[in-house]
Design a protein around this motif. Sequence first.
Motif, short mmCIF file in Angstrom:
data_model
loop_
_atom_site.label_atom_id
_atom_site.label_comp_id
_atom_site.label_asym_id
_atom_site.label_seq_id
_atom_site.Cartn_x
_atom_site.Cartn_y
_atom_site.Cartn_z
N ASP A 282 0.82 -1.28 0.07
CA ASP A 282 0.17 0.11 0.05
C ASP A 282 0.97 1.22 0.01
OD1 ASP A 282 0.91 0.22 2.41
OD2 ASP A 282 -0.89 -0.21 3.64
N GLU A 283 0.26 2.30 0.22
CA GLU A 283 1.04 3.71 0.19
C GLU A 283 2.17 3.83 1.27
OE1 GLU A 283 -3.38 4.12 -1.07
OE2 GLU A 283 -2.32 3.17 0.78
N LEU A 284 2.07 3.13 2.55
CA LEU A 284 2.98 3.19 3.32
C LEU A 284 4.24 2.43 3.00
CD1 LEU A 284 1.20 2.91 6.74
CD2 LEU A 284 2.34 4.91 5.78
N ASP A 285 3.93 1.17 2.20
CA ASP A 285 4.99 0.37 1.65
C ASP A 285 5.69 1.27 0.57
OD1 ASP A 285 4.64 -2.10 3.15
OD2 ASP A 285 2.64 -2.27 2.03
N GLN A 289 9.52 2.46 -0.56
CA GLN A 289 9.96 1.52 -1.61
C GLN A 289 10.02 0.00 -1.62
OE1 GLN A 289 13.74 3.46 -2.37
NE2 GLN A 289 13.15 4.64 -4.20
N PHE A 290 9.19 -0.41 -0.67
CA PHE A 290 8.89 -1.75 -0.43
C PHE A 290 7.79 -2.16 -1.14
CE2 PHE A 290 11.62 -1.18 2.92
CZ PHE A 290 12.18 -2.38 3.11
N ASN A 291 7.85 -2.26 -2.67
CA ASN A 291 6.70 -2.39 -3.44
C ASN A 291 6.38 -3.85 -3.67
OD1 ASN A 291 6.64 0.44 -4.14
ND2 ASN A 291 8.53 0.11 -5.30
N PHE A 292 7.07 -4.79 -3.16
CA PHE A 292 6.78 -6.17 -3.24
C PHE A 292 6.72 -6.80 -1.78
CE2 PHE A 292 9.05 -4.50 -6.97
CZ PHE A 292 8.27 -5.00 -8.00
N PHE A 293 5.94 -8.05 -1.94
CA PHE A 293 5.97 -8.95 -0.47
C PHE A 293 6.53 -10.33 -1.58
CE2 PHE A 293 1.93 -6.45 0.74
CZ PHE A 293 2.48 -5.87 1.49
N TYR A 294 7.56 -10.83 -0.48
CA TYR A 294 8.34 -11.94 -0.96
C TYR A 294 7.60 -13.27 -0.35
CZ TYR A 294 12.57 -14.22 -2.74
OH TYR A 294 13.41 -15.00 -3.30
N GLY A 295 6.68 -13.16 0.42
CA GLY A 295 5.94 -14.16 0.91
C GLY A 295 5.47 -14.18 2.46
N MET A 296 4.68 -15.05 2.94
CA MET A 296 4.11 -14.73 4.23
C MET A 296 3.77 -16.18 4.88
SD MET A 296 0.91 -12.29 5.71
CE MET A 296 -0.35 -13.47 4.99
N PRO A 297 4.58 -16.54 5.83
CA PRO A 297 4.40 -17.69 6.57
C PRO A 297 3.12 -17.44 7.56
CG PRO A 297 6.70 -17.38 6.61
CD PRO A 297 6.26 -16.17 5.98
N VAL A 298 2.28 -18.37 7.64
CA VAL A 298 1.34 -18.04 8.57
C VAL A 298 0.93 -19.29 9.57
CG1 VAL A 298 -1.44 -17.69 8.59
CG2 VAL A 298 0.05 -16.69 6.55
N ARG A 299 0.52 -18.87 10.65
CA ARG A 299 0.12 -19.69 11.90
C ARG A 299 -1.20 -19.51 12.28
NH1 ARG A 299 3.76 -21.93 16.87
NH2 ARG A 299 1.92 -23.05 17.85
N TYR A 300 -2.05 -20.42 12.54
CA TYR A 300 -3.16 -20.25 13.22
C TYR A 300 -3.27 -20.77 14.70
CZ TYR A 300 -8.29 -20.45 14.06
OH TYR A 300 -9.51 -20.21 14.50
N ALA A 335 -0.35 0.33 12.04
CA ALA A 335 -0.10 1.43 11.30
C ALA A 335 1.16 2.08 11.23
CB ALA A 335 -0.89 2.82 11.94
N SER A 336 2.44 1.74 12.31
CA SER A 336 3.65 2.21 12.30
C SER A 336 4.66 1.19 11.54
CB SER A 336 4.20 2.50 13.78
OG SER A 336 3.92 1.30 14.57
N ARG A 337 4.18 -0.06 11.16
CA ARG A 337 4.62 -1.00 10.48
C ARG A 337 6.02 -1.52 11.14
NH1 ARG A 337 2.23 -0.82 5.43
NH2 ARG A 337 0.20 -0.63 6.13
N PRO A 338 5.91 -1.69 12.43
CA PRO A 338 7.00 -2.09 13.23
C PRO A 338 7.32 -3.71 12.74
CG PRO A 338 5.12 -2.43 14.50
CD PRO A 338 4.50 -1.95 13.22
N GLN A 339 8.80 -3.74 12.71
CA GLN A 339 9.25 -5.01 12.28
C GLN A 339 9.21 -6.22 13.36
OE1 GLN A 339 13.06 -4.25 10.37
NE2 GLN A 339 12.16 -2.80 8.95
#
Length: 497
Positions: A282-285, A289-300, A335-339
């Motif tokens: 989105d706009e924050l990304d 200049q983080f214009n891509f997502f490499y992947g997303m491991p997910v856990r339930y 909103a602050s996109r912490p890592q």
Amino acid sequence: MTYRIAIALILSSLVTFSLQNLLSAESRTLPTEPIEIGTVPQFVFDGYIVDNYYALKYKQQSMERIFHAPKKHGMNPLISGEGGYVNVRRDSQTGRFQMWYQTHAPKLDEQGKFIGSNYAIAYAESKDGLTWNRPRLGLLNWNGTKDNNIVWKGITDKRASGPCLLDIPEGERKGYRYLMSYHTGGAGKGMNGIRVVGSHDGVHWDKSSDSLLAELHSDTLNSIVYDPISRQYVMYCRAKHIYRTFKGSILDTGASRRVARMTGPSIWEEWATEPQNILVPDELDNSNQFNFFYGMPVRYHAGIFWGALWPFKMNTDIVTELAFSRDGVQFERLASRPQLIALGKEDSWDDGMVFGNHWIEVGDEWWFYYAAFDGPHGDSSDRKPGIGLATTKKERLISLHGPRDGGVIITRKINWRGEKLILNANASQGEIKVRVSDAKRRVLDGFDYDDCVPCNSDNVRHEIHWKKQSIGSLKGQIIRLEFLLLNADLFTFRADE
């Protein structure tokens, strides 16, 4: 039965089915009250169980969501010079830690020029989760020798990348203790794509069990989770069936580095669905200049899909952020996109890319193992890999924080069935009190704030007491819990027997 009546009945059934599905989906984001919470931890940060929260001095102060990043371990890197996407499990009986990670070796042409990589899945184990042994197993040839720790190279021994250990219901495991999805290529049409294989010990993988799940060239870690609500499997991948499927400029190929989602009824048969993109930068990304997502491991876990999202700055940095969702489709990010796992300092072993994954629970902590590189994505010749660890107290990624003069959190209506109320909270610099009210917020006798013994410590399982009453006496009643936080953080609450 006439033709018109038959058609009417069919249409009526379809409408009923659609409404049921719609109501089921809505109930995961806006729950039906009173809520049956059982003994499952209830996270307060996303508003699902919380009806309202506010600061007492609302003009000057506010309640805030606070992100608590895991801290990198002082022994990092735990493994140097090797490592890719990493999965760790701990044997509940022996306490032994087991690790599976992607490794690669360069492919060179006759002139010694780099033309790509070979991929395989390697194995390591540890007694304490910190010092790792990479056993010489002698199972598979790798770089001209069997003196290695390689445990899987794919259905045709051509390629195995993106290992993902699966947690699925016991009745669907076909007797295998370990199940792993992976991506393969070079196996031939109808064989390439995302596959699943089983093992009894995590070292010897049974080729006869190897099954194609999706003929999809999703070259990332394709995370598969079982959704107990919809009773189906969900995979998070890349939609490379329509993007980057042919050569050309991005005008024609499109961007494939997005997070897509697809579902299936079984891990032992090919899925009929196709992946649909659900997360696009989105706009924050874009501002960073983080214009891509490499992947997303997910856990339930505890009713939440937890995503370790990998934002990607082409063609350099990759970081790990937290994403979360109640339905597995609509993911939220702070909103602050912490890592979740940040890049290391310049010239450190993990200053180029970090690929965080799911946690494992060790005592009262969550341990996050991650793969990292000391160089950017585009510089594959000189960068070196490694595997590290970051830790935090269990279930403590996001809290609701009450300001110094106090803030209140009020739950939705709950059908209370517990003997005890347990908080995961840090009130070491302040205090937390709890009162119990009915559905209309009328305080129950003996359960007001003044009746509550204050919580003023840092504890993942703080039991709340009242001076003359026990919350166990309210079993079967519809209640609300109201938390008063003064300079304190609340992460979860739960009922206990």
